[in-house]
Scaffold this motif. Structure first.
Motif: not given
Length: 656
Positions: A41-45, A108-112
């Motif tokens: 996925g796309n990383i939460c940044n 806790n998901n680190k992906y958008y």
């Protein structure tokens, strides 16, 4: 401020700008057995949530706002507003929609992602099929596997799975550039970063940065690409995806209003009316001209033996011209008013009087007209139906009919010449005499790339016949012998003697026949048992062709069972290979030994899986040909990435 502090802040600023981008999947979403950073996925940044946009291509059964909104867990009213369409209308197949969704980093998901739920609908449906076919690469099989508790072998009909749809939020760097939204776009064939940016009025450089691409990077079609937007997507970007191998639609004018759009369609309507009127006048003129035309003096009969097979209607063999044949001949003339009319004498000269030296196979002869190669096929009886079909069809992967000649009850059809004969000749040449066109070749074995390309070409042709031809058709007689190969080994579907028009608008209905004709091993069970004709019978036959390409085996082969020799259908063997333990090792033993293990096993497995679905006994368990075409497009794209050094630059360029 001290120098160390200034340097630290500068480095921190550079790092924060660098990590503001997302990694492009680069076609790794096809490798379900391995997980990559880009496929998760796309990383939460950035911010925890935002409004984002997805793109989705309308395709039955997802061709209404309600069905698409349910699939994507999106608001039908927002989709309607974003695309300027009614909530009640059926959306034409191939229409590209923008879908507003809420994108977030939940728990806790680190992906958008934007979550949806999907219920497994068919036997044999896999994470790969759900991700790449149903959801059109808006998710990946790796993400589905990671976020669902069910193993790939435990997927059953009725099971509900979580579907994490790819999305992203603008980072601080992007917001500072004025970017408000990130749109997940499905790359189409022959598109580039610049062409995609033009659709949305975006800066190509921002697209390159948002996906961590280099300026010269290659983007694969059927992959998701992030497009940064400074404003909401324009409401008039809804466009029709071009039918395969057909001219693209005229470019839309971004400044057009509703009134200008109406004027455009009025102009188109007037133009169409004028063209129809001219065609009617031309038809009447041709009719009168042919009725007044004097009969041509009879010429000697052809040296080649007239040919009649089960693909064409039989008529009684008589030397006199009966009334029924006169009507048939007139029907042919109506059908071929745009084709070249050859004199029989010209055909004799072009084929060296239908000599054995020029015979290709059966009643087909190689010909040369002023240096241009062609193939002449001799048919007996009324073939106006086949001519009518080929006259209306225009596709690079369907053999082209260029002319005809009618003489004494025989019809001579002139086709484009396929230098490398049929697929059947290449796959099963060990059981036959090698054809003349093979003698000067270095190898009589098709490479993995050539086999994937041929499968893709045939899928492209069938997709055109079922979904884009007007009216749509069922071929009814697809087999490796009716797939011809040109000089570049591109596949071309031929022999439309049994083809049927789909008589209903949604192409999902059926026809019945008492006259079951076909080749053993290619005919679908429902056609053999009940005479049922649907597009799914072409899908079944194509599944068999894919198995031939993978294995090099005959469609019907001998099998030793308890000391007795019995016939075994190739379509039934794939289930034994892909079921149980060690399925990949069994597949390796199932593959054509002539390939000498020079193929990617993962892609071969994906190809075998789609073939297995195609030859399912229950026609409702078979995919539509558009789904098969999409899978093979991905496999072809990955094959290019797998071993580019084994092909010439021109081959790679043509395929891309």
């Amino acid at each position: 401020m001290t120098w160390p502090t200034l340097i630290t802040l500068t480095i921190f600023s550079l790092i924060s700008n660098t990590i503001s981008q997302q990694e492009y999947v680069n076609n790794k979403q096809l490798d379900c057995d391995n997980t990559y950073n880009s496929t998760s996925g796309n990383i939460c940044n950035s911010v925890n949530s935002c409004q984002s946009y997805l793109t989705f291509i309308s395709n039955p059964p997802y061709n209404t706002l309600s069905s698409i909104s349910n699939l994507l867990n999106a608001s039908p009213s927002l989709i309607s507003q974003s695309n300027n369409i009614s909530t009640l209308q059926t959306i034409p197949t191939g229409t590209i929609l923008t879908v507003p969704v809420n994108c977030s980093c939940s728990g806790n998901n680190k992906y958008y992602q934007h979550n949806s739920t999907y219920t497994m609908k068919t036997v044999g449906e896999s994470y790969f099929a759900v991700a790449n076919l149903t959801y059109q690469a808006l998710t990946t099989c790796q993400a589905l596997i990671a976020q669902n508790p069910y193993g790939i072998k435990n997927l059953v009909v009725g099971l509900n799975i979580t579907v994490p749809l790819r999305c992203a939020c603008p980072t601080k760097k992007q917001r500072d550039q004025g970017i408000k939204y990130l749109l997940t776009y499905l790359v189409s064939k022959d598109e580039s970063v610049s062409s995609i940016a033009d659709i949305f009025g975006a800066d190509p450089q921002t697209v390159i940065e948002a996906n961590k691409l280099s300026p010269t990077a290659f983007i694969f079609y059927f992959t998701p690409l992030l497009v940064p937007l400074k404003n909401e997507p324009p409401r008039n970007i809804v466009k029709q995806a071009s039918p395969p191998e057909s001219p693209p639609p005229p470019p839309a004018n971004p400044g057009d209003s509703g009134s200008s759009s109406s004027k455009k369609w009025v102009i188109v309507g007037v133009a169409v009316g004028v063209v129809v009127l001219l065609l009617v006048v031309l038809a009447l003129f041709s009719h009168c001209f042919y009725k007044r035309q004097r009969r041509q003096p009879e010429l000697p009969p052809p040296v080649g033996k007239p040919f009649s097979d089960s693909d064409n209607k039989k008529i009684s063999d008589t030397t006199s011209t009966t009334q029924s044949w006169s009507l048939s001949s007139e029907g042919i003339r109506y059908a071929v008013d745009s084709l070249t009319q050859y004199k029989f004498q010209d055909l004799q000269n072009a084929t060296m009087f239908f000599s054995e030296e020029n015979k290709i196979k059966g009643s087909v002869y190689r010909a040369s007209f002023k240096g241009d190669a062609a193939a002449v096929k001799i048919l007996k009886g009324d073939v106006s139906s086949e001519i009518n079909i080929l006259k209306r069809i225009n596709h690079a992967n369907i053999i082209r009919l260029s002319g005809f000649c009618v003489y004494k009850g025989n019809t001579y059809l002139v086709y484009e010449f396929a230098q490398n004969n049929s697929l059947d000749d290449w796959l099963h040449s060990e059981n036959k005499n090698k054809s003349k066109s093979h003698e000067n070749l270095n190898s009589t074995c098709l490479s993995w790339f050539q086999r994937v390309q041929i499968a893709h070409d045939v899928a492209d042709a069938l997709n055109y016949l079922h979904n884009y031809a007007n009216p749509p058709h069922v071929h009814k007689n697809l087999q490796s012998g009716n797939i011809l190969l040109d000089g570049k080994f591109r596949g071309k579907v031929s022999n439309f003697g049994l083809a049927r028009v789909m008589e209903n608008e949604d192409n999902e209905g059926f026809q019945l026949t008492r006259h079951v004709i076909g080749t053993q091993g290619y005919m679908a069970p429902e056609y053999i048992e009940n005479g049922l004709i649907t597009p799914k019978m072409d899908v079944f036959a194509f599944g068999v062709v894919i198995l031939e390409l993978l294995t090099g085996r005959e469609v019907v082969g001998g099998d030793k069972n308890n000391g007795l020799l019995r016939d075994q259908l190739l379509s039934s063997t794939v289930n034994e290979v892909l079921e149980g333990e060690n399925d990949r090792e069994k597949l390796r033993g199932f593959m054509d030994p002539n390939l000498r293990d020079e193929y990617p096993l993962d892609l071969a497995y994906s190809m075998a899986e789609i073939a297995k679905r195609c030859v399912a006994r229950d026609l409702n368990s078979r995919p539509n040909v558009s789904e098969v075409f999409m899978v093979l497009s991905k496999i072809q794209s990955s094959t290019l990435d797998w071993d580019p050094s084994s092909r010439s630059v021109s081959q790679v360029s043509d395929s891309r």
